[in-house]
Scaffold this active site. Sequence first.
Site, PDB file in Angstrom:
ATOM      1  N   HIS A 125      -4.977  -2.894   0.838  1.00  0.00           N
ATOM      2  CA  HIS A 125      -3.577  -2.444   0.860  1.00  0.00           C
ATOM      3  C   HIS A 125      -2.826  -2.795  -0.414  1.00  0.00           C
ATOM      4  O   HIS A 125      -3.023  -3.865  -0.980  1.00  0.00           O
ATOM      5  CB  HIS A 125      -2.856  -3.083   2.051  1.00  0.00           C
ATOM      6  CG  HIS A 125      -3.571  -2.881   3.349  1.00  0.00           C
ATOM      7  ND1 HIS A 125      -4.381  -3.831   3.917  1.00  0.00           N
ATOM      8  CD2 HIS A 125      -3.607  -1.819   4.178  1.00  0.00           C
ATOM      9  CE1 HIS A 125      -4.895  -3.368   5.051  1.00  0.00           C
ATOM     10  NE2 HIS A 125      -4.439  -2.144   5.235  1.00  0.00           N
ATOM     11  N   ASP A 185      -4.179  -6.988  -0.793  1.00  0.00           N
ATOM     12  CA  ASP A 185      -5.449  -7.484  -0.249  1.00  0.00           C
ATOM     13  C   ASP A 185      -6.544  -6.464  -0.562  1.00  0.00           C
ATOM     14  O   ASP A 185      -6.346  -5.587  -1.390  1.00  0.00           O
ATOM     15  CB  ASP A 185      -5.321  -7.819   1.250  1.00  0.00           C
ATOM     16  CG  ASP A 185      -5.090  -6.588   2.128  1.00  0.00           C
ATOM     17  OD1 ASP A 185      -5.219  -5.446   1.627  1.00  0.00           O
ATOM     18  OD2 ASP A 185      -4.778  -6.762   3.322  1.00  0.00           O
ATOM     19  N   SER A 217      -2.823   1.167   8.998  1.00  0.00           N
ATOM     20  CA  SER A 217      -2.318  -0.122   8.518  1.00  0.00           C
ATOM     21  C   SER A 217      -1.460  -0.006   7.264  1.00  0.00           C
ATOM     22  O   SER A 217      -0.704  -0.926   6.958  1.00  0.00           O
ATOM     23  CB  SER A 217      -3.485  -1.074   8.235  1.00  0.00           C
ATOM     24  OG  SER A 217      -4.350  -0.512   7.277  1.00  0.00           O
TER      25      SER A 217
END
Length: 369
Positions: A337, A334, A44
Amino acid sequence: MEIRRSTAPLQLLCVTFLHLSGIVLVIGEQPSPLTPAMFIFGDSLIDNGNNNYIPSMAKANYFPYGIDLGLPTGRFCNGLTVVDYGARLLGLPLIPPYWSPTSKGENILRGVNYASAAAGIIDETGRHYGGRTTFNGQILLFEKTVNLELPPFFQTPEALSQYLAKSIFVINIGGNDYINNYLLPNMYTTSRIYNGEAFADLLVSVLSQQLKNLYRLGARKMVLVGVGPLGCIPSQLSKVNSSDGCVRTVNNLVILYNDRLVRLLNTLNASLPGSFFVYQNIYDTFTDMTNKPFNYGFTIPNEACCGNGRYGGAVSCLPLQKPCLNRSQYIFWDSFHPTQAANKIIATRCYAKSATDCHPISVYQLAQI
Ligand SMILES: *[C@@H]1O[C@H](CO)[C@@H](O)[C@H](O)[C@H]1NC(C)=O
Ligand SMILES: *[C@@H]1O[C@H](CO)[C@@H](O)[C@H](O)[C@H]1NC(C)=O
Ligand SMILES: *[C@@H]1O[C@H](CO)[C@@H](O)[C@H](O)[C@H]1NC(C)=O
């Protein structure tokens, strides 16, 4: 490089589309890239929309993700990722996600991004999120690209090999094997089977085979991103009361892996003819940013700009949640990340001409070999 040109000259292809909900944004055009293409594998941190097309709970296809791009794209960030900035520093357009319907024909000539949120080195990693393309799965997709999708654009197999040998391969994988496997003992058994050393050995031995597979398919210039200090991210900080601002036991696990990764790269670099492996020491980049945030314009080094609970790390950024006001003051977007502001710094410290955190040379230099 011999590329067969049917209709459009290559210059016209260097326009990237961010594609979502029928909206198409033209991001930029570059005249003379330093490398023909960039092929991207990982999780991600650099997924740029693949999981939008996969039945997965690991998605970033909703607001406020993408708030600084004007729309959510599937990137787990308020804006651009490290490889987006990296591509730009090499003179490339943004690289399209493999699963996007627009990644067809000539649109893949500047490279493809196979990264998928929740993916790991080990196949079982991240399975509690549902669908994801594991690193092994991503390599299979690349094999399809090499065997079926790219050949029509090259006059000879040698021309294709040369194009691949000059391309940059970025591999950013391994973090999920910790946070979405080893560190979740209620869902995964690895921490009962392996101690920290044995688990790092396992990861590196699986990774070794995977990198050899990429080499067999034509990859030569490979950039391996280490795992960052996961003990310092909001999701980990929310779980424990730490005195020094990071969870030391978690960082120590990651260090075991990174040490072995560096040794693996030296071994492969010496044993695979024509290969050139670069190590991106993201662990040190991050540690420096969190220790001296003011040097980089950050004021809040350990809290998520969009998250909930302690450090904004207990529950990550929810749909339509209002994020922090000044996103460029945060290292973390977040619970897991970095912000676009942090990604830009991370990219510069590895891809720029005289970057300090990529070894033995910067990606800029790697592209020019
Ligand atoms: C951390 O400490 C606070 C107060 O000392 C306590 O209320 C809380 O439960 C602790 N949290 C964890 C995860 O240990
Ligand atoms: C890897 O191999 C190349 C030659 O292909 C060499 O120039 C380079 O210094 C090597 N890298 C390391 C880290 O030894
Ligand atoms: C946001 O943060 C940046 C970097 O710290 C700073 O330069 C800027 O003045 C801040 N903007 C506002 C509106 O606070």
